[in-house]
Motif scaffolding. Sequence first.
Motif, mmCIF file in Angstrom:
data_model
loop_
_atom_site.group_PDB
_atom_site.id
_atom_site.type_symbol
_atom_site.label_atom_id
_atom_site.label_comp_id
_atom_site.label_asym_id
_atom_site.label_seq_id
_atom_site.Cartn_x
_atom_site.Cartn_y
_atom_site.Cartn_z
ATOM 1 N N THR A 302 0.804 -1.230 0.000
ATOM 2 C CA THR A 302 0.000 0.000 0.000
ATOM 3 C C THR A 302 0.835 1.278 0.000
ATOM 4 O OG1 THR A 302 -0.137 -0.051 2.413
ATOM 5 C CG2 THR A 302 -1.925 -1.126 1.164
ATOM 6 N N ASN A 303 2.124 1.191 0.413
ATOM 7 C CA ASN A 303 2.902 2.436 0.505
ATOM 8 C C ASN A 303 4.401 2.145 0.484
ATOM 9 O OD1 ASN A 303 2.930 5.403 0.999
ATOM 10 N ND2 ASN A 303 4.023 4.775 2.870
ATOM 11 N N ASN A 305 8.052 4.286 1.496
ATOM 12 C CA ASN A 305 8.544 5.496 2.150
ATOM 13 C C ASN A 305 10.061 5.390 2.333
ATOM 14 O OD1 ASN A 305 8.553 7.989 3.462
ATOM 15 N ND2 ASN A 305 8.319 7.013 5.487
ATOM 16 N N SER A 307 9.167 7.424 -1.380
ATOM 17 C CA SER A 307 8.677 6.930 -2.661
ATOM 18 C C SER A 307 9.596 7.308 -3.819
ATOM 19 C CB SER A 307 7.271 7.489 -2.933
ATOM 20 O OG SER A 307 7.295 8.911 -2.944
#
Length: 359
Positions: A302-303, A305, A307
């Motif tokens: 989902t993510n 970090n 990016s």
Amino acid sequence: MKRAFGLVLGGVSFATLAAVTIVSSAGSTVAGPVAASVSRSSGIASISRASADASRPDVHTVVSPHAPGSTLSGGGRVAGHHVSIPNGFGPLISAQTVSSVVPNAGPSGAGGEQAVVITGSGFTGVTDVAFGGTDVTSTAFPCTAAPAGCFTVVSDSEIDADTPVKPAGTVDVIVTGGSATGGDQYSFVDQPTVTNVASPQPEGATGIAVTGANFSNPTDGTNGVTQVQLNPTGAGSNVNLTQCATVGDPQCFNFVDDGDLTIDLPASMTAGQYDTIVTAIGGVSTTSPNDHLTVVAAPTLTNLNPSSGPTTAGTSVTLTGTNLSNATDVFVGSDDITSFTTNTATTIVVSFPAHAAGG
């Protein structure tokens, strides 16, 4: 006018009996060698007439110079000196042949009895059917599961039978008085076993290796598996896999050889532990820890970090998602990263490789 006679013992192996005497009711004899057909399984005899003279009496007895129990060429044995023949010389015994047995394989051992259809010719009046050295009796059909088996003559070309209890192996199916020919074999097969399943696997995984034994039809080496079933060891529903019809079919299995299968899982399969149960010609595999397949929920991402970052190697990136604890690989483009700094159900921390600028 002389008449020629033949001694027929109902089979495919032939022997010449020297000085066989044919005795008529008028007391006359005809001496000389005659052809004898000897059944490997019965020794039943009858008279055939090569040419006829209606003015001569009927033949009643065939006398052989061979001692009772003596062996003739081809493996037959003389049951006795005299064979009684009814008026009119008696009918010639048909050469019974077995052309096929359907199905031609089934489970071995107790509980493996199954109904088969034997086709061929000359079955009228048959009194005995044998699977290898085991006779099945002429009783009411079906008789599953009677260990001795049974049979019923349906017509001159069909016998319905239930197989007897026998160990694994391929045997001849012989009809008494007949000559077993092509297509007459039946194979008794041990139940399949599963010894290993490649695990764990994500939902929707394909090409999962299943190893074991007795997956094939022993008569030709082709697929003998009819179903693979995945049964949860805890709560959940069974998943039935049928043979894959085309490449890419979901929820199916592929036969490889007698000891190997591959299975494809449905994408919606519930995570958990399953017994991998194979149904084949020899029966159903027994469950054990060896057949366990662990299915894990597919990971989601989902993510990232950060990016974005430099093109040089070494940037630490935190990947956030679900079902990440069983991850074995992270791909950055075509680069495969297998070493993680952190790996939990929701987080993976990896060091990104060098990469060209761009997405």
